[in-house]
Scaffold this motif. Structure first.
Motif, PDB file in Angstrom:
ATOM      1  N   LEU A 178       9.711  -2.736  15.022  1.00 24.85           N
ATOM      2  CA  LEU A 178       8.598  -2.613  14.083  1.00 24.85           C
ATOM      3  C   LEU A 178       7.683  -3.834  14.185  1.00 24.85           C
ATOM      4  O   LEU A 178       6.457  -3.712  14.168  1.00 24.85           O
ATOM      5  N   LEU A 179       8.274  -5.017  14.331  1.00 23.86           N
ATOM      6  CA  LEU A 179       7.472  -6.226  14.500  1.00 23.86           C
ATOM      7  C   LEU A 179       6.652  -6.158  15.789  1.00 23.86           C
ATOM      8  O   LEU A 179       5.485  -6.566  15.824  1.00 23.86           O
ATOM      9  N   LEU A 180       7.260  -5.629  16.841  1.00 19.44           N
ATOM     10  CA  LEU A 180       6.546  -5.547  18.114  1.00 19.44           C
ATOM     11  C   LEU A 180       5.434  -4.512  18.073  1.00 19.44           C
ATOM     12  O   LEU A 180       4.366  -4.719  18.666  1.00 19.44           O
ATOM     13  N   ALA A 236      10.799   9.659   1.998  1.00 17.09           N
ATOM     14  CA  ALA A 236      11.607   9.521   3.216  1.00 17.09           C
ATOM     15  C   ALA A 236      10.737   9.685   4.458  1.00 17.09           C
ATOM     16  O   ALA A 236      10.891   8.940   5.435  1.00 17.09           O
ATOM     17  N   ARG A 237       9.820  10.630   4.424  1.00 20.26           N
ATOM     18  CA  ARG A 237       8.927  10.825   5.579  1.00 20.26           C
ATOM     19  C   ARG A 237       7.996   9.628   5.775  1.00 20.26           C
ATOM     20  O   ARG A 237       7.687   9.239   6.904  1.00 20.26           O
ATOM     21  N   GLN A 238       7.533   9.024   4.673  1.00 21.96           N
ATOM     22  CA  GLN A 238       6.708   7.824   4.790  1.00 21.96           C
ATOM     23  C   GLN A 238       7.502   6.687   5.431  1.00 21.96           C
ATOM     24  O   GLN A 238       7.005   5.994   6.318  1.00 21.96           O
ATOM     25  N   LEU A 239       8.737   6.510   4.986  1.00 19.85           N
ATOM     26  CA  LEU A 239       9.583   5.461   5.558  1.00 19.85           C
ATOM     27  C   LEU A 239       9.880   5.729   7.024  1.00 19.85           C
ATOM     28  O   LEU A 239       9.926   4.799   7.837  1.00 19.85           O
ATOM     29  N   GLU A 240      10.054   6.984   7.361  1.00 15.27           N
ATOM     30  CA  GLU A 240      10.291   7.355   8.755  1.00 15.27           C
ATOM     31  C   GLU A 240       9.040   7.051   9.602  1.00 15.27           C
ATOM     32  O   GLU A 240       9.156   6.535  10.720  1.00 15.27           O
ATOM     33  N   ALA A 241       7.870   7.318   9.069  1.00 23.54           N
ATOM     34  CA  ALA A 241       6.628   7.039   9.796  1.00 23.54           C
ATOM     35  C   ALA A 241       6.457   5.539  10.035  1.00 23.54           C
ATOM     36  O   ALA A 241       5.869   5.132  11.040  1.00 23.54           O
ATOM     37  N   TRP A 242       6.977   4.727   9.151  1.00 26.01           N
ATOM     38  CA  TRP A 242       6.914   3.272   9.293  1.00 26.01           C
ATOM     39  C   TRP A 242       8.073   2.742  10.135  1.00 26.01           C
ATOM     40  O   TRP A 242       8.227   1.541  10.296  1.00 26.01           O
ATOM     41  N   SER A 243       8.920   3.632  10.631  1.00 28.21           N
ATOM     42  CA  SER A 243      10.112   3.271  11.420  1.00 28.21           C
ATOM     43  C   SER A 243      11.107   2.432  10.623  1.00 28.21           C
ATOM     44  O   SER A 243      11.831   1.621  11.186  1.00 28.21           O
ATOM     45  N   LEU A 244      11.149   2.649   9.318  1.00 28.28           N
ATOM     46  CA  LEU A 244      12.089   1.925   8.469  1.00 28.28           C
ATOM     47  C   LEU A 244      13.371   2.713   8.229  1.00 28.28           C
ATOM     48  O   LEU A 244      14.381   2.134   7.843  1.00 28.28           O
ATOM     49  N   VAL A 245      13.312   4.025   8.397  1.00 26.07           N
ATOM     50  CA  VAL A 245      14.508   4.869   8.290  1.00 26.07           C
ATOM     51  C   VAL A 245      14.532   5.832   9.471  1.00 26.07           C
ATOM     52  O   VAL A 245      13.520   6.078  10.112  1.00 26.07           O
ATOM     53  N   GLY A 278       0.785  -1.226   0.000  1.00 27.33           N
ATOM     54  CA  GLY A 278       0.000   0.000   0.000  1.00 27.33           C
ATOM     55  C   GLY A 278       0.818   1.278   0.000  1.00 27.33           C
ATOM     56  O   GLY A 278       0.258   2.367   0.111  1.00 27.33           O
ATOM     57  N   LEU A 279       2.135   1.172  -0.137  1.00 32.30           N
ATOM     58  CA  LEU A 279       2.972   2.373  -0.230  1.00 32.30           C
ATOM     59  C   LEU A 279       3.311   2.637  -1.690  1.00 32.30           C
ATOM     60  O   LEU A 279       3.331   1.709  -2.501  1.00 32.30           O
ATOM     61  N   PRO A 280       3.605   3.882  -2.028  1.00 34.72           N
ATOM     62  CA  PRO A 280       4.008   4.165  -3.410  1.00 34.72           C
ATOM     63  C   PRO A 280       5.284   3.404  -3.776  1.00 34.72           C
ATOM     64  O   PRO A 280       6.169   3.208  -2.939  1.00 34.72           O
TER      65      PRO A 280
END
Length: 168
Positions: free
Chosen positions: A110-112, A79-88, A40-42
């Motif tokens: 992120l799993l927790l 980058a902000r989307q990835l940050e919101a997902w705690s990936l960066v 569901g992400l771009p």
């Protein structure tokens, strides 16, 4: 800001053998884009994540723009989307206003966090069991059991992985 700034066409991203990317690197970046699009992400957000996973140090938006051939505004959104997902995570350099981004290597949190959502989902399913009848009741109980097992197994997996990391 136009749609093109947010989601550039696929041709503006790494092409095998171009911009210093090997064929394998470009394929990995592209595949990460396709995978995250299914979540569901771009696609551009997934490609940025793939790119950052291959980097050995944080990188700023100007470098990303130059190396990926995308609009700076689109990369900023990604980058902000990835940050919101705690990936960066973002950082700054001393004496500079530039923001650097790097892929997070410890994604167990992120799993927790996902498990907390799944636990709530399980609780909601379970709350429907007393009010349901017949097959619906069985279905809710089965789904609640499945998701509860998923949460427990994920927590055990993360704990075992962290123990292995601590031992090495």
């Amino acid at each position: 800001m136009t749609d093109h700034d947010i989601t550039p066409d696929a041709g503006s991203l790494p092409v095998p053998g171009s911009d210093g990317f090997s064929d394998a690197e470009a394929a990995f970046i592209s595949e990460m884009g396709s995978l995250m699009e299914r979540w569901g992400l771009p696609q551009a957000t997934g490609r940025l994540f793939g790119y950052l996973l291959l980097r050995n140090k944080p990188v700023d938006l100007d470098t990303m723009t130059r190396e990926l051939g995308q609009a700076k505004s689109g990369l900023s959104v990604a980058a902000r989307q990835l940050e919101a997902w705690s990936l960066v995570r973002r950082s700054t350099r001393a004496g500079s206003r530039r923001i650097d981004y790097e892929a997070v290597g410890d994604l167990q949190h992120l799993l927790l966090v996902n498990n907390a959502h799944m636990r709530k989902f399980t609780e909601t399913l379970s709350s429907g069991i007393p009010v349901a009848r017949g097959e619906a009741r069985d279905r809710l109980a089965s789904l609640a059991g499945l998701f509860n097992g998923y949460v427990e197994q994920t927590e055990a997996l993360v704990a075992a992985w962290e123990a292995r990391r601590a031992a090495s």
